[in-house]
Design a protein around this motif. Structure first.
Motif, PDB file in Angstrom:
ATOM      1  N   HIS A  39       0.824  -1.209   0.000  1.00 24.31           N
ATOM      2  CA  HIS A  39       0.000   0.000   0.000  1.00 24.31           C
ATOM      3  C   HIS A  39       0.862   1.264   0.000  1.00 24.31           C
ATOM      4  O   HIS A  39       0.489   2.269  -0.608  1.00 24.31           O
ATOM      5  N   ALA A  40       1.984   1.215   0.675  1.00 25.11           N
ATOM      6  CA  ALA A  40       2.913   2.353   0.664  1.00 25.11           C
ATOM      7  C   ALA A  40       3.819   2.335  -0.550  1.00 25.11           C
ATOM      8  O   ALA A  40       4.466   3.345  -0.857  1.00 25.11           O
ATOM      9  N   GLY A  41       3.898   1.200  -1.239  1.00 25.00           N
ATOM     10  CA  GLY A  41       4.801   1.075  -2.377  1.00 25.00           C
ATOM     11  C   GLY A  41       6.262   1.107  -1.976  1.00 25.00           C
ATOM     12  O   GLY A  41       7.114   1.584  -2.726  1.00 25.00           O
ATOM     13  N   ILE A  42       6.579   0.591  -0.800  1.00 27.43           N
ATOM     14  CA  ILE A  42       7.948   0.590  -0.289  1.00 27.43           C
ATOM     15  C   ILE A  42       8.527  -0.814  -0.372  1.00 27.43           C
ATOM     16  O   ILE A  42       7.871  -1.786   0.016  1.00 27.43           O
ATOM     17  N   VAL A  43       9.754  -0.905  -0.860  1.00 22.98           N
ATOM     18  CA  VAL A  43      10.474  -2.162  -0.871  1.00 22.98           C
ATOM     19  C   VAL A  43      11.819  -1.938  -0.182  1.00 22.98           C
ATOM     20  O   VAL A  43      12.395  -0.846  -0.269  1.00 22.98           O
ATOM     21  N   ALA A  44      12.293  -2.947   0.543  1.00 26.53           N
ATOM     22  CA  ALA A  44      13.614  -2.885   1.176  1.00 26.53           C
ATOM     23  C   ALA A  44      14.268  -4.250   1.053  1.00 26.53           C
ATOM     24  O   ALA A  44      13.594  -5.282   1.145  1.00 26.53           O
TER      25      ALA A  44
END
Length: 547
Positions: free
Chosen positions: A334-339
């Protein structure tokens, strides 16, 4: 002096620092919060002058209170400082003054720091009891009620319905103050507190991401947890027993880059320590992974605002138990964050939208770490000023698009607004890890028909592929890569220490630097490389090689 209760291993530095600070507070005079300092914000927009003195006073208060608790004895210096805090003309900060800034309205205005102060004072008298002088105890109870509990009960506050840290901190701190004092207002306040906390939780999507960044996760979610545990101790009701809360608790592990690093997305710092007691409580109660603890344990100075809630729970809740480590990769859809993390290297990127709380214009921005250090970086939070929280926000480099690692197209940067959103096109975990974001909506230039940015990460290499489609033929594009490390531009290459970018034709690289003021007000020099070319519709790939 020995403590009246056993301490877990790992708190030695914390306790030692508390004792040093308590001695300093007894032997030196606390600075005064003057009218001249208060006026600085209205006159120039400067927040730090007043806040430096304010937080120095809270630092002294926390040290004396913790020392008295650890030693189990009265302290006249603590009594004096409690009385002095009760004498402060207001507990709020100038930046949060009510409209018109009428001195008569400041005293009973409830902002983050008035609520925090009420919580600190309320727990002081509840914790120490008759080790505080009777007259001081009575004064504290009266001031907490008059300045915070009564105003919260008597009117509706804007922060009760907001979906960010203000709701959690103001409501949670006021609620804990009422619980600590066993206030007669408790039955009226608790439903309001819980409703405000529900508003706070609504600001996090189902994936648990804190769009305000990791520092505000510690702040807002921390106060939510602190209140929830106080309520559970009082009533048996468990606000943490919720899948959404569990997802929020796992957020620091999801974005952890190792070695105390995390991406400084939004107003945040790229390196910092979460409250140790908070992480241990979440790991123990919810069985979520959390970042590794620092090798030398928590410090009294981890929080520059010296909040009692963080410090006391670090003392009470730190267990030293083994923590479950974060997974090597995480995706918050939903935040479009990848780590992603590997031995000595890490990568993170973000989508989202450009009207997030504490927003920066940063859709498609990324950070890259090598040899355990940030190479391509996020500049994080700047010094907070009046202008930064107004219409001039995006003139501040840390928030502006052209100081993030995202392209400028036909001279145009990304625009603010909820509709300026990135769309996740694809996410494929594994080796390699792939994330594709459609960034077209972030820009307002009529020349742009499409921009999809695809990250492909594997240990030792990051490919950033920008797929452009233009109206009207070739278009001028500037690819920007931001760092705190000075780049070396060579013939067809750019290097930042251990990381090298081979510059493809027809791009031309130019280095730039700028002096900015960090969140603590100190100047620092930051760098960017600008790759410039006029290009046709097609895909441009930029490959970063790591050791």
């Amino acid at each position: 002096m020995p403590t009246p209760f056993p301490l877990p291993a790992g708190l030695e530095r914390f306790v030692r620092e508390v004792r040093v600070e308590a001695v300093r507070a007894r032997e030196t005079e606390a600075p005064a919060l003057t009218s001249a300092l208060w006026r600085r914000f209205a006159e120039s927009g400067d927040r730090l002058a007043y806040e430096a003195v304010y937080f120095e006073r809270r630092r002294r208060l926390a040290a004396l209170l913790l020392a008295a608790h650890l030693d189990g004895r009265p302290d006249p210096a603590l009594d004096d400082l409690l009385g002095s805090v009760c004498d402060e003309h207001t507990w709020i900060l100038p930046a949060h003054a009510p409209d018109g800034d009428d001195p008569a309205d400041r005293e009973r205005h409830v902002d983050l720091f008035a609520a925090e102060t009420a919580h600190t004072l309320a727990e002081a008298v509840a914790l120490l009891g008759d080790r505080i002088a009777p007259a001081v105890r009575a004064r504290v109870r009266d001031e907490v009620d008059r300045r915070v509990l009564a105003p919260v009960q008597d009117r509706r506050w804007w922060w009760e319905t907001c979906a960010h840290n203000w709701a959690a901190v103001c409501a949670g701190a006021a609620g804990m103050a009422a619980l600590a004092l066993d206030s007669g207002r408790l039955s009226a306040l608790l439903p309001r507190v819980e409703a405000a906390l529900a508003s706070y939780l609504s600001g996090a999507a189902p994936d648990g991401a804190c769009l305000e960044g990791p520092d505000y996760w510690a702040y807002g979610f921390g106060y939510f947890v602190y209140f929830a545990e106080a309520l559970r101790a009082r009533t048996g009701r468990d606000l943490l027993d919720d899948p959404h809360v569990r997802a929020m608790a796992a957020y620091p592990a999801a974005i952890d880059l190792g070695g105390g690093h995390r991406p400084a997305f939004a107003d945040a710092s790229g390196r910092g320590t979460y409250p140790a007691g908070l992480l241990d409580r979440l790991a123990g109660r919810l069985d979520v992974p959390v970042p590794a603890r620092p090798g030398d344990g928590p410090s009294f100075h981890d929080d520059p605002c010296y909040r009692w809630a963080h410090l006391s729970r670090t003392l009470w809740w730190t267990t030293g138990a083994v923590r479950r480590a974060p997974a090597p990769q995480a995706f918050l859809p939903h935040a479009g964050i990848v780590a992603a993390r590997a031995a000595g290297s890490a990568f993170a990127a973000k989508g989202g939208h450009n009207d997030e709380p504490h927003n920066h214009l940063d859709l498609g921005h990324f950070v890259l770490y090598a040899d355990g250090e940030p190479i391509l970086d996020d500049l994080g939070a700047p010094e907070y000023t009046r202008d930064y929280f107004g219409p001039l926000r995006y003139r501040t480099p840390q928030a502006a698009a052209d100081w993030h690692s995202v392209p400028l197209i036909d001279g145009a940067a990304q625009l603010p607004g909820r509709e300026r959103a990135a769309r996740v096109v694809a996410h494929v975990p594994g080796d390699p890890l792939l994330l594709a974001l459609d960034l077209t909506a972030a820009y307002g230039t009529p020349r742009l028909a499409r921009l999809v940015r695809t990250f492909t990460w594997r240990p030792g290499r990051l490919d950033v592929a920008d797929d452009f489609a233009f109206h009207g033929g070739e278009c001028r594009v500037e690819e920007v890569f931001v760092s705190r490390r000075r780049p070396v531009v060579g013939r067809g290459t750019v290097s930042w220490g251990p990381v090298t970018l081979r510059v493809p034709e027809p791009w031309r690289a130019s280095p730039e630097e700028l002096e900015v003021r960090g969140h603590d007000g100190r100047p620092e020099t930051v760098h960017r490389v600008r790759l410039t070319a006029s290009i046709p519709t097609g895909t441009c790939v930029f490959t970063f090689r790591l050791p």
